[in-house]
Scaffold this motif. Sequence first.
Motif, mmCIF file in Angstrom:
data_model
loop_
_atom_site.group_PDB
_atom_site.id
_atom_site.type_symbol
_atom_site.label_atom_id
_atom_site.label_comp_id
_atom_site.label_asym_id
_atom_site.label_seq_id
_atom_site.Cartn_x
_atom_site.Cartn_y
_atom_site.Cartn_z
ATOM 1 N N PRO A 116 0.797 -1.240 0.088
ATOM 2 C CA PRO A 116 -0.065 -0.181 0.189
ATOM 3 C C PRO A 116 0.883 1.180 0.089
ATOM 4 C CG PRO A 116 -0.062 -1.120 2.132
ATOM 5 C CD PRO A 116 0.658 -2.125 1.267
ATOM 6 N N ARG A 161 -6.378 3.156 11.656
ATOM 7 C CA ARG A 161 -7.193 2.381 12.681
ATOM 8 C C ARG A 161 -6.467 2.232 13.978
ATOM 9 N NH1 ARG A 161 -6.307 -1.769 8.966
ATOM 10 N NH2 ARG A 161 -5.534 -3.124 10.617
ATOM 11 N N LEU A 173 -3.866 -0.587 14.270
ATOM 12 C CA LEU A 173 -2.837 -0.748 13.181
ATOM 13 C C LEU A 173 -1.515 -0.438 13.713
ATOM 14 C CD1 LEU A 173 -2.392 -1.448 9.925
ATOM 15 C CD2 LEU A 173 -2.501 0.797 9.712
ATOM 16 N N THR A 189 -6.019 5.860 2.362
ATOM 17 C CA THR A 189 -6.965 4.933 1.969
ATOM 18 C C THR A 189 -6.642 3.568 1.595
ATOM 19 O OG1 THR A 189 -8.264 6.977 0.968
ATOM 20 C CG2 THR A 189 -8.802 4.799 0.161
ATOM 21 N N GLU A 232 -5.845 1.552 4.757
ATOM 22 C CA GLU A 232 -7.034 1.110 5.529
ATOM 23 C C GLU A 232 -7.064 -0.540 5.594
ATOM 24 O OE1 GLU A 232 -10.428 4.762 5.348
ATOM 25 O OE2 GLU A 232 -10.313 3.262 3.629
ATOM 26 N N SER A 233 -6.954 -1.054 4.627
ATOM 27 C CA SER A 233 -6.952 -2.628 4.579
ATOM 28 C C SER A 233 -5.554 -3.318 4.857
ATOM 29 C CB SER A 233 -7.551 -3.301 3.315
ATOM 30 O OG SER A 233 -6.592 -2.798 2.171
ATOM 31 N N ALA A 234 -4.492 -2.690 5.403
ATOM 32 C CA ALA A 234 -3.366 -3.180 5.853
ATOM 33 C C ALA A 234 -3.369 -3.965 7.001
ATOM 34 C CB ALA A 234 -2.288 -2.013 5.796
ATOM 35 N N ASP A 235 -2.856 -4.951 7.124
ATOM 36 C CA ASP A 235 -2.454 -5.713 8.391
ATOM 37 C C ASP A 235 -1.521 -5.198 9.304
ATOM 38 O OD1 ASP A 235 -4.307 -7.877 7.452
ATOM 39 O OD2 ASP A 235 -2.472 -8.830 6.606
#
Length: 294
Positions: A116, A171, A174, A257, A260-263
């Motif tokens: 990302p 988050r 995160l 953005t 947002e879905s990163a681990d």
Amino acid sequence: MTYTVHGATGAQGSPVLAGLVAALAGSAGAEVRAITRNPDQTFEGANTVVADNASVDSLADAYRGADGVFFHLPLAGDTETLAGYAHNVLAAARAARPSRFVISTSGTVIGDATSPLAGPNTPVLSELVDGLRAEGIAVTVLTPRLFLENLLLPTVLSGVKDEGVLRYPLRADLAVAWSSHLDVADAAVAALTLDVAPDAVDIGQIPAITGIELAEAFAEHFSRAVTFEAVTPDAFGASIAPIIGAGAAAGVSQLYTGLESADCVAFDSATGSTAALGITARSTRAWLADLGVN
């Protein structure tokens, strides 16, 4: 020993310049060159070199006879302009033959198109690194993730100091390997002055920390309760647009953005600066203290 520093008045280049001047103090014949476009600019302990990323000849003059060059792409500018700068740097290096380049990606991850943190400038940096190495010039790539200095933006810091709320577009859970410009500088000075430097070094805190832990560090520093509050990337971009410009703010929104879905936003400790250079990134608490944030 001669070293050339791009962005000598900027957030990343300035501490590199200061670090090199300190490291070379008392060394006979040592020279630190500070690149600037302002001929009237002076630097304590360093020589002013007037050069521009748009001019191959001026860059070649700045690089000639250098044992090492520190470089990073400017944050401002469209991809086409920045690609032109990178091409000029490569052409100048080809002409002047400095021994080594240390390049900060400024948060972009190169070599992993799925990250990302891979963005529009990723191919530009990759091409520059590959081109320099093809010329037989040693390159060390420094890869920080997110800069702690982002948290000093007025829209962020005022929330901490006035409301006890650290608002950021991540988050709360995160984990991020935060780093500072000071950490990049420490690693850059080491990579420039070592006899042999690694090809790539990740820069950032190990272990990575969450937004909640980030807020705890600010709470301790300011001696007040601080909580972390996630905000949307679009809202964050809108809040900083008056400061950095609409175009740059849009790029920031796009970056977050993607996160947002990163681990996590971290790396293996084996590739970090502690293992590679013996340079350990500052904790958030140490960084706040070192800068004297108040």
